[in-house]
Design a protein around this motif. Structure first.
Motif, PDB file in Angstrom:
ATOM      1  N   SER A   9       0.819  -1.169   0.063  1.00 60.30           N
ATOM      2  CA  SER A   9       0.005  -0.030  -0.058  1.00 60.30           C
ATOM      3  C   SER A   9       0.967   1.057   0.165  1.00 60.30           C
ATOM      4  O   SER A   9       0.515   2.176   0.653  1.00 60.30           O
ATOM      5  N   ALA A  10       2.180   1.112  -0.470  1.00 57.23           N
ATOM      6  CA  ALA A  10       2.898   2.561  -0.577  1.00 57.23           C
ATOM      7  C   ALA A  10       2.352   3.359  -1.496  1.00 57.23           C
ATOM      8  O   ALA A  10       2.287   2.922  -2.582  1.00 57.23           O
ATOM      9  N   LEU A  70      -0.605 -13.099  -1.916  1.00 60.07           N
ATOM     10  CA  LEU A  70      -0.435 -11.847  -1.248  1.00 60.07           C
ATOM     11  C   LEU A  70       0.517 -11.851  -0.223  1.00 60.07           C
ATOM     12  O   LEU A  70       0.273 -12.566   0.604  1.00 60.07           O
ATOM     13  N   PRO A  71       1.307 -11.000   0.171  1.00 56.15           N
ATOM     14  CA  PRO A  71       1.984 -10.964   1.175  1.00 56.15           C
ATOM     15  C   PRO A  71       1.119 -10.688   2.590  1.00 56.15           C
ATOM     16  O   PRO A  71       0.086  -9.882   2.376  1.00 56.15           O
ATOM     17  N   ASP A  72       1.398 -11.526   3.521  1.00 55.47           N
ATOM     18  CA  ASP A  72       0.507 -11.281   4.698  1.00 55.47           C
ATOM     19  C   ASP A  72       1.149 -10.548   5.889  1.00 55.47           C
ATOM     20  O   ASP A  72       0.646 -10.217   7.017  1.00 55.47           O
ATOM     21  N   HIS A 131       5.560 -14.099   5.190  1.00 59.32           N
ATOM     22  CA  HIS A 131       6.175 -13.895   4.015  1.00 59.32           C
ATOM     23  C   HIS A 131       5.753 -12.364   3.589  1.00 59.32           C
ATOM     24  O   HIS A 131       4.733 -11.816   3.523  1.00 59.32           O
ATOM     25  N   MET A 132       6.996 -11.696   3.372  1.00 60.55           N
ATOM     26  CA  MET A 132       6.677 -10.204   3.031  1.00 60.55           C
ATOM     27  C   MET A 132       6.817  -9.820   1.625  1.00 60.55           C
ATOM     28  O   MET A 132       6.352  -8.646   1.135  1.00 60.55           O
ATOM     29  N   LYS A 192      -6.773 -17.263   3.377  1.00 59.54           N
ATOM     30  CA  LYS A 192      -5.401 -16.440   2.890  1.00 59.54           C
ATOM     31  C   LYS A 192      -5.769 -15.562   1.911  1.00 59.54           C
ATOM     32  O   LYS A 192      -6.799 -15.404   1.202  1.00 59.54           O
ATOM     33  N   ASN A 193      -4.696 -14.478   1.876  1.00 59.32           N
ATOM     34  CA  ASN A 193      -4.953 -13.518   0.906  1.00 59.32           C
ATOM     35  C   ASN A 193      -4.415 -13.883  -0.505  1.00 59.32           C
ATOM     36  O   ASN A 193      -3.217 -13.582  -0.857  1.00 59.32           O
TER      37      ASN A 193
END
Lengths: 173, 440
Positions: free
Chosen positions: B65-66, B254-256, B260-261, B309-310
């Motif tokens: 979300s940057a 997607l990263p959670d 995991h980033m 999970k995303n």
């Protein structure tokens, strides 16, 4: 403040009346649709989806819907923030980076002689065949139907329902 | 650092800056040309350089979300202040060079407006005090690189080529003749990697998860999962199938933020199944370039999308997104596709050049990295070209770095210093006069 609060119902009804007339106008002209399409293409070049366009411009758009609203908005604004002097505004305008389209407009490329290659002349131009494939805006498969209200495409009854529920624009204000 | 002969080669792209010293074979750093700000903080930060073979990845910043600020809009520099900030970070903390003791070789897009050229010159000479400057355009550098790399090919013997640069902001098809770009014949499509990422964002946000703010993640999704279809109607039909019949369905996690980033492709081998369709006798793109094989799950676990999970599924989006470069009209743009763009660029040249140009098409730019890009282009181009001409499309080995490598070659050539505009010349004549030297 008082005349706004005293009769909210009347204000609402006049607003809906005006919106209704806009809606008729929007439905009758196809230009709105092309405008929406252009706006969408423009959005593809945005860096951030929501962040940037939160100030000034949005207020103006809404205010133009309704005269009474405009008065109200002005009141609200004048109460909340200090009015900016012209100088401050000019400074702010100079500081903010201009978009490429503004710079392009400023460069006045049309005034150059016809043999000079410019940004405009380098654009590839319209395709030779006008046929366009349409993809369903809901699921992505080839779409045979057009929404009568907003002109978007869908492929099936199921997708039409999704479209109507979620993103049918109805009209472009 | 102390010698005056250091040449900094800078390919200042809208998406990535490729920077290094002239004469080397690869740029020493590749860094996104932007600042980002995560929603939790108020500060605009510099992104990390992309990992290269020599450097190992340090701690990854959280890019979810940057918000992004880019100095370049539609390919052209519009925010010199921001660019100055990024460059000074680049020169001082990453490259460790002293601008006042070095020359600069800088790439600039074709048809840069005079006002933008002026602000760029100010940036180079007045803010950074570079000794001298050479402005190059990317097609000629790509031509230079390809011609010198393969001296026995037509590109180098005929000294002309058609460079298709499909980059971050736009796509250019430009003929190059004797190392000069024929700018009267260059044609542009206003579509590049940025628009494609945004289009993918729009599709995924409507169909699955709202990712409108996840620029970096969606860039990754696009790079890992999108490909160019060789037969769109056939592939659309296949994408309609259910279960295992559907060769295109693939899942992206997607990263959670905890385990995991970074996002990753859930079943990488499943995501590559579309390659089995390339049965037309066309060359297959090299396999095994997709990393992220952390999760080797059993086939039994393959279930429908797990909502806890995303993650989201992609099917037809995988090829409909890059498809837009070939048919911008499908997006509602009033512009011709890439194949027609090439034909128009070539038709604007002298007829004697036509057969040679068709036989020396070079693909460069990050967006040509989509698998099967060259094969599809050839398929579209062949019917548009006269029968007696050969069509030969060469994809650059490393399309993101191609321009930089050309620049490095040029910077190492013995007469480079003479081609530059020096700071004293700039101070005496000003920007416009100095620009005449570069024949743009």
């Amino acid at each position: 403040m008082e005349d706004d609060g005293s009769n909210p119902l009347r204000r609402m009804s006049s607003r809906t009346r005006k919106v209704a007339s806009k809606m008729v106008a929007a439905l009758s002209s196809s230009d709105n649709r092309t405008q929406a399409a252009l706006a969408r293409l423009d959005a593809l070049e945005n860096d951030n989806a929501g962040f940037e366009v939160t100030d000034a411009n949005n207020d103006d758009d809404e205010a133009s819907l309704d005269d009474e609203d405009q008065v109200y908005m002005q009141k609200k604004q004048s109460k909340g923030t200090k009015r900016k002097t012209r100088q401050a505004k000019a400074l702010e305008a100079r500081k903010a980076p201009r978009t490429f389209l503004e710079l392009l407009h400023e460069a006045n490329l049309e005034s150059l002689p016809a043999n000079v290659p410019t940004y405009w002349k380098a654009a590839v131009g319209p395709p030779s065949s006008t046929s366009r494939r349409h993809f369903c805006t809901v699921c992505g498969f080839s779409a045979n139907y057009t929404c009568v209200r907003c002109g978007m495409r869908f492929c099936s009854y199921r997708c039409q329902n999704v479209h109507n529920d979620t993103r049918c624009l109805k009209f472009v204000a | 650092m102390s010698s005056t002969s250091t040449v900094v080669v800078l390919d200042n792209g809208g998406g990535l800056i490729k920077a290094g010293l002239g004469g080397e074979c690869d740029p020493s750093t590749i860094i996104p040309n932007c600042l980002y700000r995560s929603p939790a903080s108020k500060k605009w930060l510099h992104p990390n350089p992309l990992p290269t073979t020599t450097t190992t990845t340090t701690t990854e910043p959280d890019l979810t979300s940057a918000a992004v600020r880019r100095p370049i809009d539609r390919g052209y520099l519009i925010n010199p202040d921001l660019q100055r900030e990024i460059w000074s970070h680049l020169f001082s903390s990453i490259l460790h060079i002293n601008p006042s003791h070095s020359s600069l070789l800088l790439t600039e897009p074709l048809f840069t407006l005079p006002s933008i050229q002026r602000s760029l010159d100010e940036l180079v000479f007045e803010d950074f005090n570079f000794n001298s400057l050479y402005i190059a355009d990317s097609p000629s550098l790509v031509h230079l690189y390809e011609a010198s790399r393969r001296p026995d090919t037509l590109v180098s013997r005929a000294q002309c080529s058609l460079v298709v640069d499909c980059g971050f902001s736009f796509t250019h098809a430009s003929p190059v003749f004797q190392n000069f770009t024929l700018n009267y014949a260059a044609k542009r499509i206003d579509l590049g990697g940025k628009a494609l990422t945004n289009y993918l964002k729009e599709l995924v946000s409507f169909r699955a998860v709202n990712v409108m703010e996840e620029t970096f993640i969606m860039d990754d999704v696009k790079e890992k999962l999108c490909f160019v279809s060789l037969d769109v109607p056939r592939d659309l039909n296949i994408a309609r199938n259910r279960g295992k019949e559907n060769l295109f369905r693939s899942t992206y996690v997607l990263p959670d933020g905890i385990t995991h980033m970074k996002g990753f492709v859930k079943y990488p081998e499943q995501a590559r199944r579309y390659l089995s369709l390339a049965d037309d006798g066309l060359s297959r793109p090299p396999e095994g370039d997709m990393n992220c094989l952390e999760f080797a799950e059993h086939p039994a676990e393959r279930k429908a999308v797990d909502l806890t999970k995303n993650e989201f599924d992609l099917t037809n989006e995988r090829f409909l997104v890059p498809e837009m470069i070939f048919h911008p009209a499908d997006l509602g743009m009033n512009q011709a596709g890439l194949a027609e763009c090439i034909v128009r660029a070539i038709n604007s040249c002298h007829p004697h050049l036509h057969p040679v140009l068709y036989e020396s098409i070079i693909l460069t730019g990050g967006s040509t990295l989509f698998p099967q890009f060259a094969a599809r282009l050839e398929k579209e181009l062949r019917p548009l070209v006269p029968d007696d001409y050969n069509v030969k499309i060469t994809a650059q080995e490393d399309p993101i770095l191609g321009v930089w490598r050309g620049g490095s070659l040029l910077a190492a050539s013995p007469d480079f210093e003479e081609m530059c505009v020096t700071k004293s010349e700039y101070e005496e004549h000003g920007s416009a006069r100095c620009r005449k030297r570069f024949f743009h």
